[in-house]
Design a protein around this motif. Structure first.
Motif, short mmCIF file in Angstrom:
data_model
loop_
_atom_site.label_atom_id
_atom_site.label_comp_id
_atom_site.label_asym_id
_atom_site.label_seq_id
_atom_site.Cartn_x
_atom_site.Cartn_y
_atom_site.Cartn_z
N GLN A 141 62.13 33.78 -15.84
CA GLN A 141 61.31 33.37 -14.70
C GLN A 141 61.99 32.25 -13.91
O GLN A 141 61.94 32.23 -12.67
CB GLN A 141 59.93 32.90 -15.20
N ALA A 142 62.64 31.33 -14.62
CA ALA A 142 63.36 30.24 -13.95
C ALA A 142 64.48 30.79 -13.07
O ALA A 142 64.66 30.36 -11.92
CB ALA A 142 63.92 29.28 -14.98
N LYS A 143 65.20 31.75 -13.58
CA LYS A 143 66.29 32.36 -12.81
C LYS A 143 65.74 33.07 -11.57
O LYS A 143 66.33 32.98 -10.48
CB LYS A 143 67.06 33.34 -13.69
N ALA A 144 64.62 33.77 -11.75
CA ALA A 144 64.02 34.48 -10.61
C ALA A 144 63.54 33.51 -9.54
O ALA A 144 63.73 33.75 -8.33
CB ALA A 144 62.87 35.35 -11.11
N LEU A 145 62.91 32.41 -9.94
CA LEU A 145 62.43 31.42 -8.97
C LEU A 145 63.59 30.79 -8.20
O LEU A 145 63.52 30.61 -6.97
CB LEU A 145 61.62 30.34 -9.68
N LEU A 146 64.65 30.45 -8.91
CA LEU A 146 65.81 29.88 -8.25
C LEU A 146 66.45 30.87 -7.29
O LEU A 146 66.88 30.51 -6.19
CB LEU A 146 66.84 29.43 -9.29
N ASN A 147 66.50 32.11 -7.69
CA ASN A 147 67.08 33.14 -6.83
C ASN A 147 66.28 33.28 -5.54
O ASN A 147 66.85 33.39 -4.44
CB ASN A 147 67.13 34.47 -7.57
N ASP A 148 64.94 33.26 -5.66
CA ASP A 148 64.09 33.35 -4.47
C ASP A 148 64.29 32.15 -3.56
O ASP A 148 64.39 32.29 -2.32
CB ASP A 148 62.62 33.45 -4.89
N MET A 149 64.34 30.97 -4.14
CA MET A 149 64.52 29.76 -3.35
C MET A 149 65.85 29.74 -2.61
O MET A 149 65.93 29.44 -1.40
CB MET A 149 64.40 28.53 -4.26
N LEU A 150 66.92 30.08 -3.31
CA LEU A 150 68.25 30.06 -2.70
C LEU A 150 68.42 31.18 -1.68
O LEU A 150 69.08 31.00 -0.64
CB LEU A 150 69.32 30.18 -3.80
N TRP A 151 67.81 32.32 -1.94
CA TRP A 151 67.88 33.41 -0.96
C TRP A 151 67.13 33.05 0.32
O TRP A 151 67.61 33.31 1.43
CB TRP A 151 67.32 34.69 -1.57
N ASN A 152 65.97 32.45 0.15
CA ASN A 152 65.19 32.06 1.34
C ASN A 152 65.93 31.01 2.17
O ASN A 152 65.78 30.97 3.40
CB ASN A 152 63.82 31.51 0.91
N PHE A 153 66.72 30.20 1.51
CA PHE A 153 67.45 29.16 2.24
C PHE A 153 68.70 29.71 2.91
O PHE A 153 68.96 29.46 4.09
CB PHE A 153 67.83 28.02 1.29
N TYR A 154 69.50 30.48 2.17
CA TYR A 154 70.78 30.95 2.71
C TYR A 154 70.72 32.33 3.36
O TYR A 154 71.55 32.65 4.21
CB TYR A 154 71.83 30.99 1.58
N GLN A 155 69.77 33.16 2.91
CA GLN A 155 69.70 34.54 3.36
C GLN A 155 71.03 35.27 3.11
O GLN A 155 71.44 36.15 3.89
CB GLN A 155 69.37 34.59 4.87
N ASP A 156 71.69 34.90 2.05
CA ASP A 156 72.98 35.50 1.73
C ASP A 156 73.24 35.33 0.24
O ASP A 156 73.37 34.20 -0.25
CB ASP A 156 74.09 34.81 2.53
N GLU A 157 73.30 36.45 -0.48
CA GLU A 157 73.47 36.36 -1.94
C GLU A 157 74.88 35.91 -2.34
O GLU A 157 75.10 35.54 -3.50
CB GLU A 157 73.17 37.72 -2.58
#
Length: 414
Positions: free
Chosen positions: A236-252
């Motif tokens: 869950q921690a990994k998923a939350l961080l992934n959502d946060m970073l994706w929303n900020f950068y819009q680039d995986e």
């Protein structure tokens, strides 16, 4: 003739030709011993990995940010990251930035050019465990605290090598120059290596991360080390961080997330594949041993043809003859399996002691990790069962041949 009588007759047959019986068992002995040794060493390595993981913490989540690579000035503020972590207390237990401040410190006229300088926050230290997130215990003093980080105080925690070389074992309260700025030593980490050398894990300095950013001239933090509340919340921690970073950068491609649990699962999977391959190779010896048993049982059938004819003429049925030779084959492989288990056990303990000692020494005396290559009961039972099964399987063909002999032709055989 019952099973007990058949077993006694099988032992008598083995005693009459001890050397031939030993050579017949040799393939089984080598195969079983090899399997025992491989499984024991594999279990020892797995145990070491688990101990190291428990020490470091399987709840660790590392994430790297390096922007979108398009020349934009979009930067993720470290305070935003920490606020995000604090907003999910049910998932995260803390986070610390990781900043490299370069190398080289000075104390008096002594310069330590290979000493690593790292900037972290107070979350790097776990008071409940008395260790850092990397599993390093604190030997003296205290670690960085919240007030040290927020006020960017010139305080530091150093490694055992630096304390010994710069302060002759008495560093607390003394001054160390980092980037030409005086820092007060407030804590000393416990020794990690058996032999401390310059530039090793014992030759480090930890300072507030914003101080390290000023030393390195960096404007933003690119590496963070977070911890999940428990093993169950790592995903869950990994998923939350992934959502946060994706929303900020819009680039995986602008970030990367790695968990200690992912590394452990990968290591265990790789070790499992390696062990399976090695066991399969060792099983070839069991196959060769089975062929040897089949060969010697065919010879035995030929040598005992008249005996078979006599037993059939006295009323022995096909199943009695077949059972007798299968039991003999199974007894041969079972004895070979027992010898192989004993030999494998002794070799596993000896090799494990030597190999494990080298591994533990390479990790350092203070690691607290042990290597135990003692075979498990499950491995012993499986090895013994497989050895007996192979003997009976390869003994079936000679036994079936003996059972189908014509009594009259068998009595005439010379």
């Amino acid at each position: 003739m019952n099973v007990t009588q058949s077993f006694k007759l099988a032992l008598k047959s083995l005693r009459t030709s001890k050397m031939r019986a030993f050579l017949t068992m040799l393939g089984i002995v080598i195969g079983v011993a090899s399997v025992i040794i491989i499984i024991s060493l594999g279990n020892g390595l797995t145990g070491m990995v688990e101990q190291q993981v428990q020490k470091l913490g399987v709840t660790q989540v590392m994430f790297y940010t390096w922007g979108r690579g398009d020349g934009s000035t979009m930067e993720l503020d470290s305070q935003e990251v920490m606020d995000f972590i604090d907003s999910h207390p049910e998932t995260f237990s803390g986070v610390t930035p990781w900043v490299s401040g370069g190398q080289g410190v000075r104390q008096g006229s002594n310069e330590f050019k290979k000493t690593g300088i790292y900037g972290v926050s107070e979350a790097m230290y776990r008071p409940e465990n008395g260790t850092t997130l990397d599993g390093e215990p604190l030997a003296k003093g205290r670690y960085l605290q919240y007030v040290d980080v927020t006020q960017r105080k010139n305080v530091c925690v150093i490694g055992a090598y630096l304390e010994q070389e710069a302060f002759r074992g008495d560093a607390l309260g003394n001054t160390l120059y980092i980037g030409g700025v005086p820092y007060t030593v407030i804590g000393v980490m416990q020794r990690q290596q058996t032999t401390m050398t310059e530039g090793s894990s014992d030759d480090r300095v930890y300072i507030p991360y914003e101080n390290a950013m000023a030393l390195s001239g960096s404007r933003t933090v690119t590496l963070y080390q977070a911890t999940a509340v428990s093993r169950d919340t790592v995903g869950q921690a990994k998923a939350l961080l992934n959502d946060m970073l994706w929303n900020f950068y819009q680039d995986e491609d602008a970030y990367y997330i790695e968990t200690m649990l992912d590394q452990v699962n990968l290591i265990n999977a790789m070790m499992g594949v390696a062990m399976a391959v090695l066991i399969a190779i060792a099983a070839i010896s069991l196959l060769v041993g089975g062929i040897g048993i089949m060969n010697i049982m065919l010879v035995s059938v030929t040598e005992r043809t008249r005996e078979i004819g006599i037993r059939k003429s006295l009323g022995a049925k096909r199943r009695d003859i077949r059972r007798q030779f299968i039991i003999e084959a199974g007894t041969t492989s079972a004895l070979g399996g027992l010898v192989g288990i004993l030999f494998g056990y002794l070799m596993a303990v000896a090799v494990g002691s030597l190999f494990g000692g080298m591994l533990v020494e390479s990790l350092g005396a203070a690691s607290g990790v042990t290597f135990n290559a003692t075979p498990t009961l499950g491995a012993i039972l499986v090895s013994f069962g497989v050895s007996v099964g192979i003997g009976m399987l390869f003994g079936y063909l000679p036994a079936n041949k003996a059972a189908k002999l014509n009594p009259i032709d068998a009595l005439r055989y010379e």
